[in-house]
Design a protein around this motif. Structure first.
Motif, PDB file in Angstrom:
ATOM      1  N   ASN A 348      -6.565  -4.346   0.711  1.00  0.00           N
ATOM      2  CA  ASN A 348      -5.621  -3.640   0.374  1.00  0.00           C
ATOM      3  C   ASN A 348      -5.740  -3.126  -1.051  1.00  0.00           C
ATOM      4  OD1 ASN A 348      -3.166  -4.351   3.001  1.00  0.00           O
ATOM      5  ND2 ASN A 348      -4.932  -2.984   3.161  1.00  0.00           N
ATOM      6  N   VAL A 349      -6.101  -3.790  -1.621  1.00  0.00           N
ATOM      7  CA  VAL A 349      -5.902  -3.652  -3.249  1.00  0.00           C
ATOM      8  C   VAL A 349      -6.934  -2.476  -3.541  1.00  0.00           C
ATOM      9  CG1 VAL A 349      -8.042  -5.288  -3.843  1.00  0.00           C
ATOM     10  CG2 VAL A 349      -6.377  -4.779  -5.630  1.00  0.00           C
ATOM     11  N   PHE A 406       3.904   8.632  -2.923  1.00  0.00           N
ATOM     12  CA  PHE A 406       3.390   7.778  -4.077  1.00  0.00           C
ATOM     13  C   PHE A 406       3.940   6.332  -3.837  1.00  0.00           C
ATOM     14  CE2 PHE A 406       4.808   6.079  -8.353  1.00  0.00           C
ATOM     15  CZ  PHE A 406       3.653   5.753  -8.712  1.00  0.00           C
ATOM     16  N   LEU A 407       5.370   6.235  -3.413  1.00  0.00           N
ATOM     17  CA  LEU A 407       6.089   5.168  -3.354  1.00  0.00           C
ATOM     18  C   LEU A 407       5.788   4.352  -1.992  1.00  0.00           C
ATOM     19  CD1 LEU A 407       9.797   6.034  -4.491  1.00  0.00           C
ATOM     20  CD2 LEU A 407       7.744   4.826  -5.922  1.00  0.00           C
ATOM     21  N   SER A 408       5.500   5.144  -1.092  1.00  0.00           N
ATOM     22  CA  SER A 408       5.193   4.423   0.316  1.00  0.00           C
ATOM     23  C   SER A 408       4.064   3.528   0.306  1.00  0.00           C
ATOM     24  CB  SER A 408       4.720   5.502   1.296  1.00  0.00           C
ATOM     25  OG  SER A 408       3.532   6.146   0.825  1.00  0.00           O
ATOM     26  N   VAL A 409       3.079   3.585  -0.575  1.00  0.00           N
ATOM     27  CA  VAL A 409       1.994   2.543  -0.830  1.00  0.00           C
ATOM     28  C   VAL A 409       2.656   1.277  -1.482  1.00  0.00           C
ATOM     29  CG1 VAL A 409      -0.298   2.093  -1.913  1.00  0.00           C
ATOM     30  CG2 VAL A 409       0.201   4.251  -1.127  1.00  0.00           C
ATOM     31  N   PHE A 410       3.444   1.416  -2.598  1.00  0.00           N
ATOM     32  CA  PHE A 410       3.971   0.256  -2.959  1.00  0.00           C
ATOM     33  C   PHE A 410       4.965  -0.362  -2.142  1.00  0.00           C
ATOM     34  CE2 PHE A 410       2.460   2.859  -6.510  1.00  0.00           C
ATOM     35  CZ  PHE A 410       1.717   1.979  -7.250  1.00  0.00           C
ATOM     36  N   ASP A 411       5.619   0.151  -1.458  1.00  0.00           N
ATOM     37  CA  ASP A 411       6.793  -0.194  -0.357  1.00  0.00           C
ATOM     38  C   ASP A 411       5.833  -1.034   0.843  1.00  0.00           C
ATOM     39  OD1 ASP A 411       8.650   0.934  -1.634  1.00  0.00           O
ATOM     40  OD2 ASP A 411       8.889   2.637  -0.177  1.00  0.00           O
ATOM     41  N   GLU A 412       4.819  -0.404   1.251  1.00  0.00           N
ATOM     42  CA  GLU A 412       4.032  -1.219   2.491  1.00  0.00           C
ATOM     43  C   GLU A 412       3.300  -2.219   1.757  1.00  0.00           C
ATOM     44  OE1 GLU A 412       1.325   1.455   4.420  1.00  0.00           O
ATOM     45  OE2 GLU A 412       2.767   3.115   4.023  1.00  0.00           O
ATOM     46  N   LEU A 413       2.751  -2.381   0.516  1.00  0.00           N
ATOM     47  CA  LEU A 413       1.990  -3.500   0.320  1.00  0.00           C
ATOM     48  C   LEU A 413       2.899  -4.822  -0.525  1.00  0.00           C
ATOM     49  CD1 LEU A 413      -0.842  -1.724  -1.918  1.00  0.00           C
ATOM     50  CD2 LEU A 413      -0.829  -2.911   0.308  1.00  0.00           C
ATOM     51  N   MET A 414       4.214  -4.454  -0.545  1.00  0.00           N
ATOM     52  CA  MET A 414       5.196  -5.403  -0.770  1.00  0.00           C
ATOM     53  C   MET A 414       5.542  -5.999   0.454  1.00  0.00           C
ATOM     54  SD  MET A 414       7.807  -4.092  -3.801  1.00  0.00           S
ATOM     55  CE  MET A 414       8.040  -2.613  -3.255  1.00  0.00           C
ATOM     56  N   GLU A 415       5.579  -5.425   1.485  1.00  0.00           N
ATOM     57  CA  GLU A 415       5.927  -6.028   2.839  1.00  0.00           C
ATOM     58  C   GLU A 415       4.816  -6.615   3.258  1.00  0.00           C
ATOM     59  OE1 GLU A 415       6.961  -3.125   5.802  1.00  0.00           O
ATOM     60  OE2 GLU A 415       8.435  -1.882   4.650  1.00  0.00           O
ATOM     61  N   THR A 416       3.600  -6.228   2.919  1.00  0.00           N
ATOM     62  CA  THR A 416       2.328  -7.163   3.440  1.00  0.00           C
ATOM     63  C   THR A 416       2.275  -8.397   2.646  1.00  0.00           C
ATOM     64  OG1 THR A 416       0.641  -6.057   2.341  1.00  0.00           O
ATOM     65  CG2 THR A 416       1.499  -4.961   4.334  1.00  0.00           C
ATOM     66  N   GLY A 417       2.819  -8.409   1.162  1.00  0.00           N
ATOM     67  CA  GLY A 417       2.528  -9.630   0.592  1.00  0.00           C
ATOM     68  C   GLY A 417       1.695  -9.458  -0.592  1.00  0.00           C
TER      69      GLY A 417
END
Length: 421
Positions: A348-349, A406-417
């Motif tokens: 994911n990175v 733009f923000l959806s990517v960061f929101d999702e990757l915060m949810e996944t850890g």
């Protein structure tokens, strides 16, 4: 040199000899060229590493006057001699894919009684440094067209892309099983960032986009942990990319630049029913997770990607396993649901990196996209990055597509850890 001037310079590189060779490869030696002309059909913002145009050809075959057309990829004529080597490697990689690798991949598919891979036909290339040309089938003649890059793909479009990525990846493993030595000592074994023998400063290229992303998140506010993650990740860019070269069970031939600008679709009464991949300059052999992350985090909006992720990954897995099974691969060649999800998450990175790199260019109006042609001086590249920063910051308030995409990517990757909350 502006875009229109560069297009004129590129036209000079398209020679009658090359057109004749293309016609012969397509229609046979009996076809007699009578006339040809260049017909531009792309616009600024459509092309990055090359210029794409077309040639309309009139010819006589068996006494009948006929006409056809070809798409031509041309050296971008950016005017910086010290970066011609970078351009040449890209053309060589693409020509080798079409001329050498794709026939072998398709033979492996046909041996498994599967349809061949969906790429345009390849006719002719010139790989002389500074004069590169690549003649391909004009897919417009079969009704294929580009999707608006500013709109995220819906599930129907995305599913077609994932089906074909799965078939490409599986075909490479079937070929590897048949000829284990084929992939040794090839450019395919270099990650795209390492392909150009140090001619591209990867740290500077990604680093500038990281800084731009930080500026955008600071303007929006509320994403302090994402900013900290970006800043801590930035020094490790090259290491992160190099790690993807480590051999593993999941290594396949990847498209390498799988976003919606490099996918053409054919429709039936408005419904997408077939996809074709184009632009293979960055094809390489790494984990399938590279293509999945690149595609899903650059070409879909969050409101499509997040609720449909499991189904989209299952679409990929189903077609991958079907191809492997048809090719005679045993149970070890199949992917489990858990394996696909885990490998996708492990990389994911990369989805975050490439989203940060191209999100601005994806959503800008074509006339506002900076000229991304490789430059010969550090200050030129710095100027591009600064131009991107200014325009991207402005788009947060002026372009309604920017902030949620733009923000959806960061929101999702915060949810996944991946990114701490």
């Amino acid at each position: 040199m502006d875009y229109d001037e560069r297009m004129k310079s590129c036209h000079v590189l398209v020679t009658e000899e090359a057109v004749q060779e293309t016609l012969k490869a397509d229609k046979g030696i009996k076809a007699q060229l009578t006339s040809w002309r260049i017909e531009d059909f792309t616009k600024f913002g459509d092309n990055y590493a090359s210029i794409v145009t077309s040639v309309v050809v009139s010819f006589v075959l068996d006494g009948v006057d006929e006409q056809t057309s070809y798409v031509v990829k041309v050296n971008p004529c950016h005017g910086y001699p010290n970066t011609e080597g970078v351009t040449n490697v890209g053309f060589v990689k693409e020509a080798e894919f079409y001329g050498k690798l794709l026939p072998r991949l398709n033979a492996a598919m046909e041996e498994a009684s599967l349809k061949t891979l969906r790429f345009p036909k390849y006719y002719h290339s010139c790989l002389e440094v500074g004069k590169e040309l690549l003649f391909l089938e004009d897919l417009r003649r079969r009704g294929f067209k580009m999707y608006d890059r500013r709109k995220g793909l819906d599930v129907a479009h995305a599913s077609l892309v994932l089906e074909e990525l799965a078939r490409l990846h599986a075909a490479s493993l079937l070929l590897q099983n048949k000829d284990p030595e084929y992939f040794q000592n090839t450019l395919l074994n270099r990650d795209w960032a390492n392909t150009f023998d140090g001619a591209i400063d990867v740290d500077a290229m990604f680093g500038g986009h990281f800084d731009n992303t930080v500026a955008m998140l600071e303007k929006i506010g509320g994403y302090e942990t994402s900013i900290q993650w970006i800043q801590s990740t930035k020094p490790n860019i090259r290491e992160i990319l190099t790690e993807q070269l480590e051999p593993s069970k999941y290594h396949v031939v990847c498209h390498g630049d799988a976003w919606n600008n490099n996918c053409l679709f054919r429709y039936n009464e408005g419904v997408p029913e077939e996809v074709m991949f184009v632009d293979l300059q960055l094809n390489h052999r790494v984990s399938f997770g590279n293509d999945l992350n690149y595609f899903l985090y650059t070409s879909l909006t969050g409101d499509v990607r997040k609720p449909n992720l499991d189904a989209l990954l299952e679409t990929y897995r189903g077609h991958f396993n079907a191809a492997m099974e048809a090719g005679g691969a045993g149970g070890e060649g199949r992917l489990s649901e858990a394996e696909v999800l885990q490998e996708f998450r492990n990389l994911n990175v990369l989805g975050a990196l490439f989203n940060m790199m191209i999100i601005g260019a994806i959503l800008m109006e074509p006339e506002d996209v900076p000229d991304f042609q490789m430059k010969g001086k550090d200050e030129d590249f710095e100027k591009i990055i600064e131009e991107m920063r200014v325009k991207s910051l402005d788009m947060i308030d002026t372009n309604p597509l920017m902030r949620p995409r733009f923000l959806s990517v960061f929101d999702e990757l915060m949810e996944t850890g991946l990114i701490p909350k």
